[in-house]
Design a protein around this motif. Structure first.
Motif, mmCIF file in Angstrom:
data_model
loop_
_atom_site.group_PDB
_atom_site.id
_atom_site.type_symbol
_atom_site.label_atom_id
_atom_site.label_comp_id
_atom_site.label_asym_id
_atom_site.label_seq_id
_atom_site.Cartn_x
_atom_site.Cartn_y
_atom_site.Cartn_z
ATOM 1 N N GLN A 21 0.800 -1.168 -0.029
ATOM 2 C CA GLN A 21 -0.158 -0.223 -0.107
ATOM 3 C C GLN A 21 0.968 1.121 -0.065
ATOM 4 N N GLU A 22 1.846 0.960 0.895
ATOM 5 C CA GLU A 22 2.977 2.574 0.598
ATOM 6 C C GLU A 22 3.821 2.351 -0.567
ATOM 7 N N ASN A 23 4.077 1.365 -1.138
ATOM 8 C CA ASN A 23 4.880 1.324 -2.436
ATOM 9 C C ASN A 23 3.938 1.781 -3.602
ATOM 10 N N ASN A 24 2.870 1.398 -3.707
ATOM 11 C CA ASN A 24 2.062 1.920 -4.941
ATOM 12 C C ASN A 24 1.705 3.635 -4.712
ATOM 13 N N TYR A 25 1.537 3.996 -3.630
ATOM 14 C CA TYR A 25 1.405 5.518 -3.551
ATOM 15 C C TYR A 25 2.763 5.968 -3.841
ATOM 16 N N ASN A 26 3.858 5.587 -3.141
ATOM 17 C CA ASN A 26 5.049 6.352 -3.485
ATOM 18 C C ASN A 26 5.720 6.176 -4.941
ATOM 19 N N LYS A 27 4.913 5.275 -5.578
ATOM 20 C CA LYS A 27 5.518 5.427 -7.071
ATOM 21 C C LYS A 27 5.050 6.296 -8.058
ATOM 22 N N LEU A 28 3.806 6.889 -7.406
ATOM 23 C CA LEU A 28 3.185 8.121 -8.204
ATOM 24 C C LEU A 28 4.082 9.435 -8.261
ATOM 25 N N SER A 29 3.907 9.969 -9.327
ATOM 26 C CA SER A 29 4.721 11.257 -9.243
ATOM 27 C C SER A 29 3.966 12.218 -8.281
ATOM 28 N N HIS A 51 -13.436 4.133 8.954
ATOM 29 C CA HIS A 51 -12.173 3.581 9.014
ATOM 30 C C HIS A 51 -11.375 4.798 8.212
ATOM 31 N N HIS A 52 -10.037 4.410 8.386
ATOM 32 C CA HIS A 52 -9.040 5.177 7.729
ATOM 33 C C HIS A 52 -8.725 4.388 6.187
ATOM 34 N N PHE A 53 -8.680 5.151 5.281
ATOM 35 C CA PHE A 53 -8.475 4.710 3.764
ATOM 36 C C PHE A 53 -7.062 5.015 3.361
ATOM 37 N N LEU A 54 -6.689 4.143 2.432
ATOM 38 C CA LEU A 54 -5.306 4.275 2.008
ATOM 39 C C LEU A 54 -5.486 4.013 0.499
ATOM 40 N N PHE A 55 -4.306 4.639 -0.136
ATOM 41 C CA PHE A 55 -4.382 4.298 -1.651
ATOM 42 C C PHE A 55 -4.141 2.879 -2.004
ATOM 43 N N LEU A 56 -4.808 2.286 -2.990
ATOM 44 C CA LEU A 56 -4.679 0.677 -3.231
ATOM 45 C C LEU A 56 -3.951 0.656 -4.544
ATOM 46 N N ARG A 57 -4.411 1.258 -5.847
ATOM 47 C CA ARG A 57 -3.767 1.210 -6.969
ATOM 48 C C ARG A 57 -4.453 2.083 -7.896
ATOM 49 N N SER A 58 -3.713 2.538 -8.978
ATOM 50 C CA SER A 58 -4.327 3.128 -10.083
ATOM 51 C C SER A 58 -5.144 2.445 -11.166
ATOM 52 N N VAL A 59 -6.160 3.095 -11.768
ATOM 53 C CA VAL A 59 -6.730 2.276 -13.046
ATOM 54 C C VAL A 59 -6.391 2.889 -14.252
#
Length: 163
Positions: A21-29, A51-59
């Motif tokens: 979950q952290e790596n997918n977000y960190n890969k974004l510009s 609940h706390h939500f986090l970035f999962l992935r880009s479509v």
């Protein structure tokens, strides 16, 4: 012995999912991260969200660079609920929950030097993935294409299919 392997595999899967979950977000510009942050801020401001939500992935990621450090961004992505309560500041210990539907988000906005501009007003649309209709998808795309991006430049979502 089999139980030990199962335990080790389960622990490894949990560890890798929290890092994913952290790596997918960190890969974004930076430009795309700002849109995700905007959507999370809006989502977490709703009273019904527990609940706390986090970035999962880009479509879908789309950006048009119109020069002079100006970009027009369209980002379609998923957010996923975690086991942490809303308002959690440090999410490093949060694990994704699999018993909640994904949040399907689309954002579009103009950036100048990777900062979101206030005009035209950024567009954020997030809804449970299970309730997303084709009409909503069409409305998202139409709204983003009309957001003053027609100043002689191509629209964000000019592609209409396989040509």
């Amino acid at each position: 012995m089999a139980a030990l392997w199962l335990l080790l595999f389960s622990a490894g899967a949990l560890f890798s999912s929290s890092n994913a979950q952290e790596n997918n977000y960190n890969k974004l510009s930076e430009s795309f991260k700002r849109g995700v942050d905007l959507a999370l801020e809006k989502l977490h401001s709703h009273a019904g969200i527990q609940h706390h939500f986090l970035f999962l992935r880009s479509v879908l990621l789309s950006d048009i660079q119109s020069g002079f450090d100006v970009k027009y961004i369209y980002h379609h992505f998923y957010l996923k609920a975690t086991n942490c309560p809303k308002g959690t500041v440090d999410s490093t210990g949060c694990q994704f929950r699999n018993d909640r539907p994904l949040i399907d988000c689309a954002v579009c906005y103009k950036t100048f030097r990777d900062e979101i501009e206030q005009e035209p007003k950024p567009y954020v649309h997030c809804v449970h993935k299970t309730t997303l209709t084709q009409e909503m998808k069409t409305t998202r795309v139409d709204h983003c294409n009309r957001m003053a991006y027609s100043n002689g430049a191509p629209t964000l979502l000019a592609s209409t299919g396989n040509d």
